[in-house]
Write an enzyme that holds these catalytic residues in place. Structure first.
Site, PDB file in Angstrom:
ATOM      1  N   THR A  11     -49.474  30.981  17.949  1.00  9.45           N
ATOM      2  CA  THR A  11     -48.044  31.048  18.586  1.00  9.45           C
ATOM      3  C   THR A  11     -48.679  30.178  20.237  1.00  9.45           C
ATOM      4  OG1 THR A  11     -46.151  32.478  19.058  1.00  9.45           O
ATOM      5  CG2 THR A  11     -48.245  33.855  19.790  1.00  9.45           C
ATOM      6  N   ASN A  13     -45.723  31.468  21.144  1.00  8.91           N
ATOM      7  CA  ASN A  13     -44.627  31.757  22.267  1.00  8.91           C
ATOM      8  C   ASN A  13     -45.418  33.417  22.974  1.00  8.91           C
ATOM      9  OD1 ASN A  13     -42.665  34.171  22.663  1.00  8.91           O
ATOM     10  ND2 ASN A  13     -41.617  32.508  20.992  1.00  8.91           N
ATOM     11  N   GLY A  15     -43.571  35.535  23.896  1.00  7.09           N
ATOM     12  CA  GLY A  15     -42.636  37.401  23.755  1.00  7.09           C
ATOM     13  C   GLY A  15     -43.870  37.593  22.885  1.00  7.09           C
ATOM     14  N   LYS A  16     -44.412  35.716  21.817  1.00  3.53           N
ATOM     15  CA  LYS A  16     -44.460  37.133  21.317  1.00  3.53           C
ATOM     16  C   LYS A  16     -46.161  37.470  21.356  1.00  3.53           C
ATOM     17  CE  LYS A  16     -43.383  33.787  17.456  1.00  3.53           C
ATOM     18  NZ  LYS A  16     -43.091  33.041  16.181  1.00  3.53           N
ATOM     19  N   ASP A  68     -43.589  34.118  11.366  1.00  9.09           N
ATOM     20  CA  ASP A  68     -42.726  33.546  11.626  1.00  9.09           C
ATOM     21  C   ASP A  68     -41.695  33.921  11.824  1.00  9.09           C
ATOM     22  OD1 ASP A  68     -42.018  30.302  11.879  1.00  9.09           O
ATOM     23  OD2 ASP A  68     -41.112  30.838  10.086  1.00  9.09           O
ATOM     24  N   ASP A 150     -32.749  38.492  22.645  1.00 14.00           N
ATOM     25  CA  ASP A 150     -32.991  39.977  22.449  1.00 14.00           C
ATOM     26  C   ASP A 150     -31.626  40.326  23.252  1.00 14.00           C
ATOM     27  OD1 ASP A 150     -35.277  40.429  21.139  1.00 14.00           O
ATOM     28  OD2 ASP A 150     -36.874  39.957  22.149  1.00 14.00           O
ATOM     29  N   HIS A 175     -38.557  43.939  14.231  1.00 17.25           N
ATOM     30  CA  HIS A 175     -39.103  43.508  12.695  1.00 17.25           C
ATOM     31  C   HIS A 175     -40.733  42.908  13.005  1.00 17.25           C
ATOM     32  CE1 HIS A 175     -38.180  40.845  16.347  1.00 17.25           C
ATOM     33  NE2 HIS A 175     -38.134  39.909  15.408  1.00 17.25           N
ATOM     34  N   ARG A 176     -41.357  42.595  14.377  1.00 16.98           N
ATOM     35  CA  ARG A 176     -42.329  42.499  14.600  1.00 16.98           C
ATOM     36  C   ARG A 176     -43.083  43.724  14.231  1.00 16.98           C
ATOM     37  NH1 ARG A 176     -41.364  39.182  18.459  1.00 16.98           N
ATOM     38  NH2 ARG A 176     -41.350  37.762  16.697  1.00 16.98           N
TER      39      ARG A 176
HETATM   40  P1  ITT Z   1     -43.958  29.413  17.138  1.00 15.57           P
HETATM   41  O1  ITT Z   1     -44.230  28.847  16.259  1.00 15.57           O
HETATM   42  O2  ITT Z   1     -45.697  29.019  18.518  1.00 15.57           O
HETATM   43  O3  ITT Z   1     -45.057  31.213  16.833  1.00 15.57           O
HETATM   44  P2  ITT Z   1     -41.946  30.352  17.816  1.00 15.57           P
HETATM   45  O4  ITT Z   1     -40.944  30.222  19.407  1.00 15.57           O
HETATM   46  O5  ITT Z   1     -41.496  28.704  17.520  1.00 15.57           O
HETATM   47  O6  ITT Z   1     -43.528  29.821  18.160  1.00 15.57           O
HETATM   48  P3  ITT Z   1     -40.544  30.668  15.199  1.00 15.57           P
HETATM   49  O7  ITT Z   1     -40.833  29.044  15.019  1.00 15.57           O
HETATM   50  O8  ITT Z   1     -41.393  31.736  15.072  1.00 15.57           O
HETATM   51  O9  ITT Z   1     -41.960  30.842  16.784  1.00 15.57           O
HETATM   52  O10 ITT Z   1     -39.268  30.941  15.723  1.00 15.57           O
HETATM   53  C1  ITT Z   1     -38.493  32.333  15.519  1.00 15.57           C
HETATM   54  C2  ITT Z   1     -37.635  32.321  17.111  1.00 15.57           C
HETATM   55  O11 ITT Z   1     -36.503  33.296  16.494  1.00 15.57           O
HETATM   56  C3  ITT Z   1     -37.789  31.842  18.310  1.00 15.57           C
HETATM   57  O12 ITT Z   1     -38.741  31.448  18.544  1.00 15.57           O
HETATM   58  C4  ITT Z   1     -36.907  33.217  18.867  1.00 15.57           C
HETATM   59  O13 ITT Z   1     -35.940  32.189  19.913  1.00 15.57           O
HETATM   60  C5  ITT Z   1     -36.428  33.937  18.156  1.00 15.57           C
HETATM   61  N1  ITT Z   1     -37.249  34.950  17.244  1.00 15.57           N
HETATM   62  C6  ITT Z   1     -38.001  35.841  16.876  1.00 15.57           C
HETATM   63  N2  ITT Z   1     -38.152  37.206  17.109  1.00 15.57           N
HETATM   64  C7  ITT Z   1     -37.348  37.520  18.510  1.00 15.57           C
HETATM   65  C8  ITT Z   1     -37.113  38.592  18.890  1.00 15.57           C
HETATM   66  O14 ITT Z   1     -37.685  39.863  18.746  1.00 15.57           O
HETATM   67  N3  ITT Z   1     -36.492  38.439  20.432  1.00 15.57           N
HETATM   68  C9  ITT Z   1     -35.892  37.971  19.796  1.00 15.57           C
HETATM   69  N4  ITT Z   1     -35.504  36.383  19.498  1.00 15.57           N
HETATM   70  C10 ITT Z   1     -37.072  36.110  18.373  1.00 15.57           C
END
Ligand code: ITT
Length: 201
Positions: A11, A13, A15-16, A68, A150, A175-176
């Site tokens: 990822t 992201n 935050g993830k 995802d 969030d 959810h995560r």
């Molecule tokens: P990667 O694909 O590189 O993992 P991304 O941010 O593009 O990063 P996603 O395609 O899975 O990831 O998009 C998920 C989006 O949904 C993320 O960018 C957030 O805006 C939202 N999201 C997912 N989980 C969240 C959480 O726990 N809290 C808040 N927003 C969340």
């Protein structure tokens, strides 16, 4: 002490990554973050999670986890869902755009967060683990914790948005965290350690 097997978190992201570092802290693996920047061309969370995990596996040769996730608002037919990361360039713009689309829609704005984890390991079928968190979108930002949507996602029974929760509290509901628990309970990560032990490293 034997080496811990490395597990790639595919990822970009931050935050993830922070959440997985905590969720998998006791999983016996060493986490390595790697952004594959794959085109998220899938039509489901699972397909996109698979694309991320398998791209990371083929580039690194290491067991890889793809995530995802998205936010689905009932009154908008599940929007933004798979498009959650694409509503705007920044967190502020994304949340503002979602709230703009909800203007005039009667509350409560029921919603759920969804997370699908794909685990890709060489020579094995990719496995999937899912989690969801039901709640409600609120019309103004509350709190600065977490990431993404969030601050506008209220968790029933807590009186708080995820933006108002410290990480250990978000982990109780998210959810995560639910998807990560399913992954841990499957034993798939312990198998990685066992295979390293067998090789005597
Ligand atoms: P990667 O694909 O590189 O993992 P991304 O941010 O593009 O990063 P996603 O395609 O899975 O990831 O998009 C998920 C989006 O949904 C993320 O960018 C957030 O805006 C939202 N999201 C997912 N989980 C969240 C959480 O726990 N809290 C808040 N927003 C969340």
């Amino acid at each position: 002490m034997p080496d811990r097997p490395r597990l790639v978190i595919a990822t970009g992201n931050a935050g993830k990554i922070g959440e997985y570092r905590e969720l998998l802290a006791n999983a016996g693996v060493e986490l390595v973050a790697f952004d594959t920047e794959v085109d998220e061309a899938g039509e489901t969370y699972s397909e996109n999670a698979r694309l991320k995990a398998e791209a990371a596996l083929s580039k690194s040769g290491l067991p890889s986890l793809g995530d995802d996730s998205g936010l689905e608002v009932e009154a908008l037919g599940g929007f933004p869902g798979l498009k959650s990361a694409r509503l705007g360039p920044t967190q502020k713009e994304r949340t503002a755009e979602l709230l703009r689309r909800l203007q005039g829609v009667p509350r409560p704005w029921k919603a759920r967060f969804v997370c699908v984890i794909a685990l890709a390991v060489a020579g094995r079928d990719t496995r999937f683990f899912e989690g969801e968190c039901r709640g409600e979108v609120v019309p103004e930002w509350r709190g600065e914790a977490g990431f993404g949507y969030d601050p506008i996602f209220l968790v029933p029974g807590t009186g708080k948005t995820f933006g108002e929760m410290p990480p250990e509290e978000k982990r109780r509901y998210s959810h995560r965290a639910a998807a990560a628990r399913a992954l841990l309970q499957s034993g798939a990560l312990s198998e990685l350690s066992a295979s390293i032990d067998k090789r005597g490293r």
